[in-house]
Design a protein around this motif. Structure first.
Motif, mmCIF file in Angstrom:
data_model
loop_
_atom_site.group_PDB
_atom_site.id
_atom_site.type_symbol
_atom_site.label_atom_id
_atom_site.label_comp_id
_atom_site.label_asym_id
_atom_site.label_seq_id
_atom_site.Cartn_x
_atom_site.Cartn_y
_atom_site.Cartn_z
ATOM 1 N N LYS A 26 -15.396 2.330 -9.186
ATOM 2 C CA LYS A 26 -14.296 1.648 -9.887
ATOM 3 C C LYS A 26 -13.120 2.591 -10.121
ATOM 4 C CE LYS A 26 -16.941 0.508 -13.344
ATOM 5 N NZ LYS A 26 -18.192 1.126 -12.840
ATOM 6 N N LEU A 27 -13.399 3.860 -10.405
ATOM 7 C CA LEU A 27 -12.314 4.825 -10.570
ATOM 8 C C LEU A 27 -11.493 4.938 -9.290
ATOM 9 C CD1 LEU A 27 -13.677 7.929 -12.547
ATOM 10 C CD2 LEU A 27 -11.929 6.300 -13.274
ATOM 11 N N LEU A 28 -12.162 4.919 -8.148
ATOM 12 C CA LEU A 28 -11.457 5.036 -6.877
ATOM 13 C C LEU A 28 -10.560 3.830 -6.637
ATOM 14 C CD1 LEU A 28 -14.449 6.424 -4.796
ATOM 15 C CD2 LEU A 28 -12.423 7.707 -5.501
ATOM 16 N N ILE A 29 -11.065 2.640 -6.884
ATOM 17 C CA ILE A 29 -10.243 1.437 -6.708
ATOM 18 C C ILE A 29 -9.097 1.409 -7.708
ATOM 19 C CG2 ILE A 29 -10.237 -1.086 -6.909
ATOM 20 C CD1 ILE A 29 -13.009 -1.116 -5.686
ATOM 21 N N LYS A 30 -9.346 1.844 -8.917
ATOM 22 C CA LYS A 30 -8.317 1.757 -9.956
ATOM 23 C C LYS A 30 -7.134 2.694 -9.715
ATOM 24 C CE LYS A 30 -11.370 0.021 -13.598
ATOM 25 N NZ LYS A 30 -12.047 0.297 -14.900
ATOM 26 N N ALA A 66 -9.039 11.204 -8.775
ATOM 27 C CA ALA A 66 -10.156 10.413 -9.297
ATOM 28 C C ALA A 66 -11.395 11.279 -9.460
ATOM 29 C CB ALA A 66 -10.445 9.235 -8.373
ATOM 30 N N GLU A 67 -11.617 12.188 -8.517
ATOM 31 C CA GLU A 67 -12.750 13.104 -8.650
ATOM 32 C C GLU A 67 -12.559 14.044 -9.831
ATOM 33 O OE1 GLU A 67 -14.798 13.667 -4.333
ATOM 34 O OE2 GLU A 67 -12.888 14.717 -4.600
ATOM 35 N N ARG A 82 -18.699 4.966 -20.463
ATOM 36 C CA ARG A 82 -20.007 4.624 -19.892
ATOM 37 C C ARG A 82 -19.866 3.826 -18.606
ATOM 38 N NH1 ARG A 82 -22.475 1.024 -22.924
ATOM 39 N NH2 ARG A 82 -24.456 1.337 -21.834
ATOM 40 N N ASN A 83 -18.754 3.107 -18.437
ATOM 41 C CA ASN A 83 -18.546 2.336 -17.216
ATOM 42 C C ASN A 83 -18.580 3.204 -15.968
ATOM 43 O OD1 ASN A 83 -18.310 -0.330 -18.065
ATOM 44 N ND2 ASN A 83 -16.195 -0.037 -18.709
ATOM 45 N N TYR A 84 -18.327 4.501 -16.128
ATOM 46 C CA TYR A 84 -18.244 5.404 -14.986
ATOM 47 C C TYR A 84 -19.394 6.403 -14.921
ATOM 48 C CZ TYR A 84 -13.508 3.635 -15.657
ATOM 49 O OH TYR A 84 -12.422 2.821 -15.854
ATOM 50 N N THR A 85 -20.269 6.397 -15.911
ATOM 51 C CA THR A 85 -21.312 7.425 -15.981
ATOM 52 C C THR A 85 -22.724 6.881 -16.203
ATOM 53 O OG1 THR A 85 -20.958 7.721 -18.371
ATOM 54 C CG2 THR A 85 -19.691 9.146 -16.881
ATOM 55 N N LEU A 108 -3.470 -4.051 -14.743
ATOM 56 C CA LEU A 108 -4.371 -4.523 -13.697
ATOM 57 C C LEU A 108 -5.709 -3.791 -13.722
ATOM 58 C CD1 LEU A 108 -1.941 -4.982 -10.656
ATOM 59 C CD2 LEU A 108 -2.882 -6.737 -12.165
ATOM 60 N N LEU A 109 -5.730 -2.583 -14.244
ATOM 61 C CA LEU A 109 -7.003 -1.876 -14.373
ATOM 62 C C LEU A 109 -7.934 -2.644 -15.303
ATOM 63 C CD1 LEU A 109 -4.873 0.416 -13.526
ATOM 64 C CD2 LEU A 109 -6.499 2.014 -14.555
ATOM 65 N N ALA A 110 -7.364 -3.128 -16.420
ATOM 66 C CA ALA A 110 -8.162 -3.898 -17.378
ATOM 67 C C ALA A 110 -8.585 -5.235 -16.781
ATOM 68 C CB ALA A 110 -7.373 -4.112 -18.663
ATOM 69 N N MET A 111 -7.702 -5.859 -15.998
ATOM 70 C CA MET A 111 -8.039 -7.149 -15.377
ATOM 71 C C MET A 111 -9.188 -6.989 -14.393
ATOM 72 S SD MET A 111 -4.285 -8.779 -14.631
ATOM 73 C CE MET A 111 -3.048 -8.928 -15.933
ATOM 74 N N PHE A 112 -9.123 -5.946 -13.588
ATOM 75 C CA PHE A 112 -10.185 -5.698 -12.623
ATOM 76 C C PHE A 112 -11.506 -5.428 -13.333
ATOM 77 C CE2 PHE A 112 -12.389 -2.447 -9.901
ATOM 78 C CZ PHE A 112 -12.826 -3.335 -8.924
#
Length: 348
Positions: free
Chosen positions: A174-178, A312-313, A2-5, A335-339
């Motif tokens: 967020k997907l792009l940064i991760k 990412a796309e 859900r964080n991405y949708t 770091l993905l979890a930290m961000f």
């Protein structure tokens, strides 16, 4: 997932993460003198940054106080004033209203109360920072901590812009940064591009508040053992990366810098800007110009767009089919979890 949708999650991010914190507007070389200017890349915060006649940095919402028309469109070479194209109201570079056409039609309007809406703006570490809240404060020393010291130490202020691009990617911001936040993928996704330059994607990291600094060892890192420590220069042996919370990813390469900024449009659509900076003395003449073009094309088109953000796309597209209820992270992907936690902690 859900964080991405989920549009409700994005609404909460926009109302807190993107409202309560300073944002990078660009490099200081974009606004070197009175009348030079920098426009927002995101219509959600439609600002214009300039310098007034005394050289003071100013930021205003790019809207006439009469009926809200856009004042600066981006094709102006230099600003002598802000002139509304709709009814020709004129504002000085300090934002004050100087002229109302047919003044007699506005008997109750006090020009002193109709200056442009101003946003907090400041220079720090060679970057221009704005606060999206007109009542916000910019204590960048407190906000950036050690990261500000790094930007100063690297002399970011002395760089100049080579080129900037702006495109829309079909993925969550967020997907792009991760994609940047782990080296696990480097030997595989970048097998024909970056993998030879970096040692198996090995990263070291440091956190200061919500900001993250990473160092990626280059394949020549062993040479440091035979080098006098007094002459060590980290960029000779590593690239240094920064997440400047919330939406800027800053990369220090050995001879140029990439500033990547991400602005959400929808859960699955994001504006991505990439501004490349360099030192003029490092790239003289036609050969220097050719070398800059080669670096930009490789970094922007091949690595970022063609590899990192393409995958990412793909991930974003696959979210709709539901094979995964969550992403499984390995030890190299912490770091993905930290961000994500930094974002979650600041949601309202």
């Amino acid at each position: 997932m859900r964080n991405y949708t989920d549009p409700h999650i994005l609404d909460r991010e926009l109302a807190s993460v993107f409202t309560d914190h300073p944002l990078v507007a660009g490099h200081v070389s974009n606004v070197p003198e009175p009348g030079s200017y920098l426009l927002s890349d995101w219509n959600r915060i439609p600002y214009v940054v300039t310098r007034d006649r005394q050289g003071r940095l100013r930021a205003f919402l790019n809207q006439c106080r009469h009926r809200g028309a856009r004042l600066v469109k981006g094709d102006e070479k230099q600003l002598k004033a802000f002139v509304c194209p709709f009814h020709n109201w004129v504002y000085d570079l300090d934002g004050s209203l100087r002229a109302i056409t047919r003044q007699e039609d506005f008997p109750g309007v006090d020009a002193a109360e109709y200056g442009l809406k101003e946003l907090p703006v400041a220079e720090a570490g060679g970057l221009i920072w704005i606060h999206p809240d007109p009542d916000g404060t910019l204590d960048l020393r407190s906000y950036l901590g050690r990261m500000l010291d790094d930007l100063v130490e690297f002399d970011i202020e002395k760089l100049v812009r080579y080129r900037k691009t702006k495109v829309v990617k079909n993925a969550n911001w967020k997907l792009l940064i991760k994609t940047y936040l782990e080296g696990y993928h480097v030997p595989y996704l970048h097998r024909t591009t970056l993998s030879k330059a970096f040692r198996k994607g090995v990263l070291a990291h440091f956190e200061d508040g919500p900001h993250i600094r990473m160092s990626a060892a280059r394949s020549n890192i062993d040479e440091i053992l035979e080098t006098d420590p007094e002459s060590w220069r980290i960029l000779d042996y590593a690239s240094v990366y920064y997440v400047l919370f919330p939406n800027t990813f800053f990369i220090m390469h050995p001879d140029y810098v990439s500033i990547n900024i991400f602005y959400p449009l929808a859960p699955d659509r994001t504006i991505w800007t990439h501004e490349m900076l360099y030192r003029k003395d490092d790239f003289p003449g036609e050969e220097g110009e050719a070398a800059l073009a080669k670096r930009f094309d490789f970094t922007n088109d091949v690595v970022f767009d063609g590899e990192d953000f393409a995958v990412a796309e793909d991930v974003q597209e696959n979210l709709r089919y539901g094979a995964n209820d969550f992403h499984t992270l390995g030890l190299a992907e912490g770091l993905l979890a930290m961000f994500q936690q930094s974002i979650d902690d600041r949601l309202r």
